[in-house]
Design an enzyme around this catalytic site. Structure first.
Site, PDB file in Angstrom:
ATOM      1  N   HIS A   1      26.424  -0.002  -4.535  1.00 25.87           N
ATOM      2  CA  HIS A   1      27.404  -0.797  -3.800  1.00 25.87           C
ATOM      3  C   HIS A   1      28.791  -0.153  -3.806  1.00 25.87           C
ATOM      4  CE1 HIS A   1      30.175  -4.481  -3.658  1.00 25.87           C
ATOM      5  NE2 HIS A   1      29.639  -4.385  -2.455  1.00 25.87           N
TER       6      HIS A   1
ATOM      7  N   HIS B   1      37.468  -0.173   0.697  1.00 22.77           N
ATOM      8  CA  HIS B   1      37.253  -1.615   0.579  1.00 22.77           C
ATOM      9  C   HIS B   1      38.565  -2.351   0.390  1.00 22.77           C
ATOM     10  CE1 HIS B   1      35.983  -5.533  -0.884  1.00 22.77           C
ATOM     11  NE2 HIS B   1      34.754  -5.257  -0.496  1.00 22.77           N
TER      12      HIS B   1
END
Length: 279
Positions: free
Chosen positions: A5, A41
Site C-alpha cells: 500500500h 498521497h
C-alpha cells in the site's frame, strides 16, 4: 496478490519488492486541469506511515518499466501488478475528461514506450467514485484512438467508493466495460475491521462466484495489517490483500494451514481468471 500500500517513491518500492510483494498501490495526483503529475498521497494517510513520499509520475512509469521488463538489469520477476489509486477529488468534469486522456497518453509514452515491449505489469485503474466515470470514458477512447487497443489486455478497472455494486455494474455497462473488473472493499488501517465488518466484501465474493457472471474478475481487500483480518480475508476467498506489511501477509499465506489453498500469483497466472472458492 500481496499488494503493498501507498508506494510513492523508489526507496519504498524497492523495500516492498524486497519483501516479496507481487503488486503495489501507488497514489497519483493531478493538476487542477487534470494532468497526472506525481505519485503522492499526503496527509492524512494510514497509521504508522510517512505520508509525504513522492516522485514524478513520468519518472515512476519509466522506473517500473525497467523493473518489469525481462532482460533489463533491474528486472523483478515477481512484480506483476500496480493499482493506480487516482486522486481525482475536486476535479471538474472537464478536468476528469482531460485526466483520463492524459493517463492513457502517459502509459503509452512512458510505460509501454510507444511499442509493445515485453513489460509485465497489469495496471488496475482505480477511480474513487462512479460520478467520475468520464475519466474512464476518455481513457478508453484515447487508447483506442491511438491504436493501442491490444494493451487493454493489461488493464483492469475499479471504483473504490464501497458503493452498491449493482449500481457500479450499471456504470461499467454504460462505459462498455464488461470484463477486467477488479472489485474492492476496504477502509484505512486506522479503523479496526471489527467496526467496518466484511458483509460487503462477502457480497462481492459471492457475486464474483456466480456462474457466468463477468463483471467481477477479482476481489481484493484493503488495508489489512492484522493477522486476524488477513486470515479472515483468505477464508472468505479474496484474490488479493492490500497491506502496509507485505512480508507479513506473505508469511501468513505461506503458513501450512494456508499454503495448501493459496500461493502468490505469478506472471503465468491470468489476472482476470476467476478462481472460485470450493464449497
Amino acid at each position: 496478490f500481496a499488494l503493498a500500500h501507498m508506494v510513492n517513491d523508489f526507496d519504498i518500492l524497492k523495500s516492498y519488492l524486497d519483501e516479496g510483494a507481487n503488486g503495489v498501490e501507488t497514489d497519483i495526483t493531478f493538476s487542477d486541469e487534470g494532468e497526472p503529475e506525481y505519485a503522492f498521497h499526503g496527509v492524512p494517510c494510514d497509521c504508522k506511515r510517512w505520508c509525504r513520499r513522492t516522485v514524478g509520475f513520468n519518472e515512476y512509469l519509466q522506473h517500473v518499466r525497467d523493473l518489469s521488463t525481462p532482460g533489463n538489469p533491474k528486472f523483478r520477476e515477481h512484480f506483476i501488478a500496480i493499482v493506480l489509486d487516482l486522486k481525482l477529488n475536486g476535479l471538474s468534469q472537464e478536468a476528469l475528461a482531460h485526466g483520463g486522456m492524459r493517463l492513457a497518453d502517459k502509459l503509452i509514452a512512458y510505460y509501454w514506450a510507444h511499442g509493445r515491449n515485453a513489460t509485465r505489469i497489469t495496471f488496475i485503474v482505480s477511480v474513487p467514485k462512479t460520478s467520475e466515470k468520464v475519466f474512464l470514458k476518455t481513457f478508453l477512447e484515447e487508447i483506442k484512438a491511438v491504436g493501442y487497443d491490444d494493451m487493454l489486455s493489461k488493464v483492469a478497472f475499479d471504483f473504490t467508493d464501497n458503493g452498491d455494486f449493482s449500481e457500479t455494474q450499471k456504470v461499467f455497462e454504460g462505459l462498455g466495460i464488461h470484463e477486467h473488473i477488479w472489485a474492492s472493499d476496504g477502509i484505512t488501517n486506522c479503523i479496526p475491521l471489527l467496526f467496518r465488518g466484511t458483509s460487503r466484501l462477502e457480497d462481492l465474493i459471492r457475486q464474483r462466484d456466480v456462474p457466468g457472471y463477468k463483471y467481477i474478475s477479482k476481489v481484493y481487500a484493503w488495508t489489512y495489517d492484522k493477522e486476524t483480518s488477513v486470515v479472515k480475508a483468505l477464508e472468505l476467498g479474496v484474490d488479493g490483500v492490500m497491506t502496509n506489511y507485505a512480508d507479513f501477509v506473505i508469511g501468513i499465506i505461506n503458513k501450512p494451514e494456508h499454503s495448501s489453498k493459496y500461493r502468490l500469483a505469478t506472471y503465468q497466472d491470468n489476472p482476470f481468471e476467476k478462481f472460485v472458492k470450493s464449497a
